[in-house]
Design a protein around this motif. Structure first.
Motif, PDB file in Angstrom:
ATOM      1  N   ILE A   1      13.897 -18.528 -17.964  1.00  0.00           N
ATOM      2  CA  ILE A   1      13.433 -17.661 -16.755  1.00  0.00           C
ATOM      3  C   ILE A   1      14.505 -17.723 -15.442  1.00  0.00           C
ATOM      4  O   ILE A   1      14.830 -18.938 -15.212  1.00  0.00           O
ATOM      5  CB  ILE A   1      12.020 -18.283 -16.153  1.00  0.00           C
ATOM      6  N   ILE A   2      14.935 -16.560 -15.068  1.00  0.00           N
ATOM      7  CA  ILE A   2      15.702 -16.776 -13.946  1.00  0.00           C
ATOM      8  C   ILE A   2      15.086 -16.268 -12.640  1.00  0.00           C
ATOM      9  O   ILE A   2      14.358 -14.963 -12.620  1.00  0.00           O
ATOM     10  CB  ILE A   2      17.111 -15.653 -14.149  1.00  0.00           C
ATOM     11  N   ARG A   3      15.153 -16.907 -11.559  1.00  0.00           N
ATOM     12  CA  ARG A   3      14.333 -16.481 -10.449  1.00  0.00           C
ATOM     13  C   ARG A   3      15.516 -16.105  -9.365  1.00  0.00           C
ATOM     14  O   ARG A   3      16.528 -17.032  -9.250  1.00  0.00           O
ATOM     15  CB  ARG A   3      13.635 -17.639  -9.859  1.00  0.00           C
ATOM     16  N   CYS A   4      15.539 -14.958  -8.771  1.00  0.00           N
ATOM     17  CA  CYS A   4      16.624 -14.746  -7.907  1.00  0.00           C
ATOM     18  C   CYS A   4      16.020 -13.753  -7.034  1.00  0.00           C
ATOM     19  O   CYS A   4      14.794 -13.115  -7.161  1.00  0.00           O
ATOM     20  CB  CYS A   4      17.722 -13.844  -8.785  1.00  0.00           C
ATOM     21  N   ARG A   5      16.584 -13.645  -5.533  1.00  0.00           N
ATOM     22  CA  ARG A   5      16.199 -12.585  -4.586  1.00  0.00           C
ATOM     23  C   ARG A   5      16.171 -11.282  -5.336  1.00  0.00           C
ATOM     24  O   ARG A   5      15.259 -10.358  -4.804  1.00  0.00           O
ATOM     25  CB  ARG A   5      16.999 -12.593  -3.387  1.00  0.00           C
ATOM     26  N   GLU A   6      17.403 -10.905  -5.827  1.00  0.00           N
ATOM     27  CA  GLU A   6      17.302  -9.332  -6.500  1.00  0.00           C
ATOM     28  C   GLU A   6      18.202  -9.514  -7.561  1.00  0.00           C
ATOM     29  O   GLU A   6      19.237 -10.379  -7.716  1.00  0.00           O
ATOM     30  CB  GLU A   6      18.022  -8.614  -5.192  1.00  0.00           C
ATOM     31  N   VAL A   7      18.034  -8.614  -8.567  1.00  0.00           N
ATOM     32  CA  VAL A   7      19.101  -8.700  -9.761  1.00  0.00           C
ATOM     33  C   VAL A   7      20.210  -7.669  -9.324  1.00  0.00           C
ATOM     34  O   VAL A   7      20.315  -6.677  -8.904  1.00  0.00           O
ATOM     35  CB  VAL A   7      18.309  -7.799 -10.785  1.00  0.00           C
ATOM     36  N   ASP A   8      21.312  -8.596  -9.584  1.00  0.00           N
ATOM     37  CA  ASP A   8      22.539  -7.875  -9.183  1.00  0.00           C
ATOM     38  C   ASP A   8      23.413  -8.027 -10.671  1.00  0.00           C
ATOM     39  O   ASP A   8      23.149  -8.395 -11.583  1.00  0.00           O
ATOM     40  CB  ASP A   8      23.456  -8.588  -8.017  1.00  0.00           C
ATOM     41  N   ASP A   9      25.033  -7.678 -10.490  1.00  0.00           N
ATOM     42  CA  ASP A   9      25.545  -7.735 -11.632  1.00  0.00           C
ATOM     43  C   ASP A   9      25.917  -8.922 -12.216  1.00  0.00           C
ATOM     44  O   ASP A   9      25.674  -9.077 -13.348  1.00  0.00           O
ATOM     45  CB  ASP A   9      27.047  -7.086 -11.111  1.00  0.00           C
ATOM     46  N   ARG A  10      25.760  -9.991 -11.501  1.00  0.00           N
ATOM     47  CA  ARG A  10      26.105 -11.328 -12.074  1.00  0.00           C
ATOM     48  C   ARG A  10      24.820 -11.757 -12.898  1.00  0.00           C
ATOM     49  O   ARG A  10      24.970 -12.301 -13.892  1.00  0.00           O
ATOM     50  CB  ARG A  10      26.579 -12.397 -10.950  1.00  0.00           C
ATOM     51  N   ILE A  11      23.503 -11.258 -12.368  1.00  0.00           N
ATOM     52  CA  ILE A  11      22.340 -11.611 -13.171  1.00  0.00           C
ATOM     53  C   ILE A  11      22.472 -10.949 -14.239  1.00  0.00           C
ATOM     54  O   ILE A  11      21.861 -11.255 -15.431  1.00  0.00           O
ATOM     55  CB  ILE A  11      20.938 -11.475 -12.178  1.00  0.00           C
ATOM     56  N   ASN A  12      22.600  -9.563 -14.088  1.00  0.00           N
ATOM     57  CA  ASN A  12      22.851  -8.791 -15.438  1.00  0.00           C
ATOM     58  C   ASN A  12      23.538  -9.327 -16.491  1.00  0.00           C
ATOM     59  O   ASN A  12      23.440  -9.263 -17.701  1.00  0.00           O
ATOM     60  CB  ASN A  12      23.295  -7.419 -14.910  1.00  0.00           C
ATOM     61  N   ARG A  13      24.764  -9.677 -16.017  1.00  0.00           N
ATOM     62  CA  ARG A  13      25.685 -10.301 -16.943  1.00  0.00           C
ATOM     63  C   ARG A  13      25.027 -11.512 -17.660  1.00  0.00           C
ATOM     64  O   ARG A  13      25.266 -11.738 -19.010  1.00  0.00           O
ATOM     65  CB  ARG A  13      27.082 -10.664 -16.299  1.00  0.00           C
ATOM     66  N   ILE A  14      24.715 -12.496 -16.965  1.00  0.00           N
ATOM     67  CA  ILE A  14      23.852 -13.596 -17.421  1.00  0.00           C
ATOM     68  C   ILE A  14      22.774 -12.985 -18.409  1.00  0.00           C
ATOM     69  O   ILE A  14      22.726 -13.713 -19.427  1.00  0.00           O
ATOM     70  CB  ILE A  14      23.294 -14.556 -16.320  1.00  0.00           C
ATOM     71  N   GLY A  15      22.094 -12.347 -17.923  1.00  0.00           N
ATOM     72  CA  GLY A  15      20.961 -11.810 -18.830  1.00  0.00           C
ATOM     73  C   GLY A  15      21.334 -11.278 -20.003  1.00  0.00           C
ATOM     74  O   GLY A  15      20.820 -11.695 -21.338  1.00  0.00           O
ATOM     75  N   ASN A  16      22.641 -10.394 -20.243  1.00  0.00           N
ATOM     76  CA  ASN A  16      23.181  -9.955 -21.212  1.00  0.00           C
ATOM     77  C   ASN A  16      23.762 -11.117 -22.115  1.00  0.00           C
ATOM     78  O   ASN A  16      23.530 -10.906 -23.457  1.00  0.00           O
ATOM     79  CB  ASN A  16      24.217  -8.976 -20.758  1.00  0.00           C
ATOM     80  N   TYR A  17      24.331 -12.153 -21.534  1.00  0.00           N
ATOM     81  CA  TYR A  17      24.851 -13.109 -22.380  1.00  0.00           C
ATOM     82  C   TYR A  17      23.825 -14.153 -23.057  1.00  0.00           C
ATOM     83  O   TYR A  17      23.979 -14.227 -24.171  1.00  0.00           O
ATOM     84  CB  TYR A  17      25.658 -14.229 -21.464  1.00  0.00           C
ATOM     85  N   ILE A  18      22.656 -14.275 -22.354  1.00  0.00           N
ATOM     86  CA  ILE A  18      21.612 -14.814 -23.079  1.00  0.00           C
ATOM     87  C   ILE A  18      20.929 -14.083 -24.095  1.00  0.00           C
ATOM     88  O   ILE A  18      20.743 -14.363 -25.303  1.00  0.00           O
ATOM     89  CB  ILE A  18      20.499 -15.351 -22.049  1.00  0.00           C
ATOM     90  N   ARG A  19      20.862 -12.631 -23.984  1.00  0.00           N
ATOM     91  CA  ARG A  19      20.406 -11.847 -25.011  1.00  0.00           C
ATOM     92  C   ARG A  19      21.338 -12.018 -26.276  1.00  0.00           C
ATOM     93  O   ARG A  19      20.793 -12.023 -27.329  1.00  0.00           O
ATOM     94  CB  ARG A  19      20.139 -10.450 -24.498  1.00  0.00           C
ATOM     95  N   THR A  20      22.518 -11.648 -25.825  1.00  0.00           N
ATOM     96  CA  THR A  20      23.508 -11.765 -26.963  1.00  0.00           C
ATOM     97  C   THR A  20      23.287 -12.996 -27.886  1.00  0.00           C
ATOM     98  O   THR A  20      23.488 -13.081 -29.126  1.00  0.00           O
ATOM     99  CB  THR A  20      25.088 -11.466 -26.556  1.00  0.00           C
ATOM    100  N   SER A  21      23.298 -13.944 -27.249  1.00  0.00           N
ATOM    101  CA  SER A  21      23.456 -15.525 -27.652  1.00  0.00           C
ATOM    102  C   SER A  21      22.039 -15.689 -28.515  1.00  0.00           C
ATOM    103  O   SER A  21      22.387 -16.423 -29.520  1.00  0.00           O
ATOM    104  CB  SER A  21      23.593 -16.655 -26.835  1.00  0.00           C
ATOM    105  N   TYR A  22      21.128 -15.028 -28.063  1.00  0.00           N
ATOM    106  CA  TYR A  22      19.842 -15.633 -29.077  1.00  0.00           C
ATOM    107  C   TYR A  22      19.322 -14.238 -29.906  1.00  0.00           C
ATOM    108  O   TYR A  22      18.291 -14.634 -30.562  1.00  0.00           O
ATOM    109  CB  TYR A  22      18.566 -15.712 -27.896  1.00  0.00           C
ATOM    110  N   ILE A  23      20.031 -13.179 -29.832  1.00  0.00           N
ATOM    111  CA  ILE A  23      19.620 -12.162 -30.838  1.00  0.00           C
ATOM    112  C   ILE A  23      20.377 -12.808 -32.190  1.00  0.00           C
ATOM    113  O   ILE A  23      21.397 -12.889 -32.184  1.00  0.00           O
ATOM    114  CB  ILE A  23      20.073 -11.008 -30.627  1.00  0.00           C
ATOM    115  N   THR A  24      19.444 -13.062 -33.175  1.00  0.00           N
ATOM    116  CA  THR A  24      20.049 -13.251 -34.394  1.00  0.00           C
ATOM    117  C   THR A  24      19.763 -12.070 -35.507  1.00  0.00           C
ATOM    118  O   THR A  24      18.557 -11.472 -35.373  1.00  0.00           O
ATOM    119  CB  THR A  24      19.487 -14.644 -34.937  1.00  0.00           C
TER     120      THR A  24
END
Lengths: 145, 148
Positions: free
Chosen positions: A17-40
């Motif tokens: 879970i990521i808690r943030c004030r607003e979703v910016d580019d950095r948060i999106n990148r982290i989200g994409n990285y996590i998604r990529t790492s966990y998709i098998t």
């Protein structure tokens, strides 16, 4: 920024879970990285099943109604259709580069333009791929973020 | 519209664009050349021959444009070479302006222009291609840094 990792041995599924004030580019990148790492993806080679991590896959290719995943050394047959993979991997480093190929951008070593608006990509394993004109624009757009 | 029909229409449109471009180009080149050597303007027969030559050349150009396994520089050189060949052959056999025995100056100057043009074309393409490739590879590097 605070980072908290809780180890819960009896948890059924890993939850991030990521808690943030607003979703910016950095948060999106982290989200994409996590998604990529966990998709098998499940792949088959000589009748044996393997769990394939996206980070290891160079590209997916459709041949005669079957889809294959290529890592550095081996080829696995996967049960997805190419279009299903294209949808599943939309927010990752994968992009469709030809009618039958979905390529992992992170596995490209260098690119150069070719005739008719096509792009040649040399992969880390020195394999050469062609990004066809129909997909070249989307490829450039993805690189530009 | 079916895919096949769309592809045929696309091919015809591309062919017509190439045809019109070649026809316009050789007409302008010969109009300029005839003006330069103080000869009469192009006749209707000349224009008809230009059109037929352009139609044949367009087929050759379409084939060259479809070649996938050659570099963009080589492709441009082939197109340029074919176009130069058309100019020389049409000038020699149709308009009779290249009389190598008596008036070799025009022929020599045409060849020099063609060679100079070729050198400029190669230099321009190499510089442009390098610039595009550099930008593309920088974007690739940035993407990888962003993704990791």
């Amino acid at each position: 920024m605070k980072l908290q990792i809780d180890e819960i041995p009896n948890l059924e599924e890993t939850e991030i879970i990521i808690r943030c004030r607003e979703v910016d580019d950095r948060i999106n990148r982290i989200g994409n990285y996590i998604r990529t790492s966990y998709i098998t993806i499940n792949g088959k080679d000589n009748g044996e099943s393997y769990v394939l991590y996206l980070d290891d896959i160079y590209y997916f290719e459709a041949v005669d109604n079957k889809v294959f995943a290529y890592d550095e050394h081996k080829v696995y047959e996967v049960s997805y259709k190419l279009q299903e993979l294209a949808d599943l991997l939309r927010k990752t480093s994968f992009i469709q580069v030809a009618r039958t190929v979905i390529l992992n951008i992170n596995k490209i070593e260098k690119v150069s333009t070719l005739v008719n608006g096509r792009i040649s990509a040399v992969l880390i394993n020195k394999e050469k791929m062609i990004i066809t004109r129909a997909y070249a624009h989307a490829f450039k757009q993805k690189l530009n973020g | 519209m079916s895919n096949k029909k769309f592809n045929i229409l696309k091919f015809i449109a591309n062919y017509l664009i190439i045809l019109i471009s070649i026809f316009a180009l050789i007409t302008i080149i010969f109009a300029g050349l005839l003006e330069f050597i103080n000869r009469s303007v192009l006749s209707g027969k000349d224009l008809l021959i230009f059109f037929i030559v352009s139609a044949v050349a367009s087929i050759l150009f379409s084939i060259v444009f479809k070649l996938n396994n050659i570099s963009i520089v080589l492709q441009a050189i082939i197109i340029y070479f074919l176009l130069s060949l058309i100019v020389v052959l049409v000038g020699y056999y149709v308009l009779y302006i290249y009389d190598i025995g008596h008036n070799y100056k025009l022929f020599i100057s045409t060849i020099i222009f063609i060679i100079v043009g070729l050198v400029f074309l190669i230099l321009f393409l190499i510089i442009k291609l390098r610039k595009v490739n550099k930008s593309l590879n920088e974007n690739l590097k940035n993407f990888k840094e962003r993704d990791h």
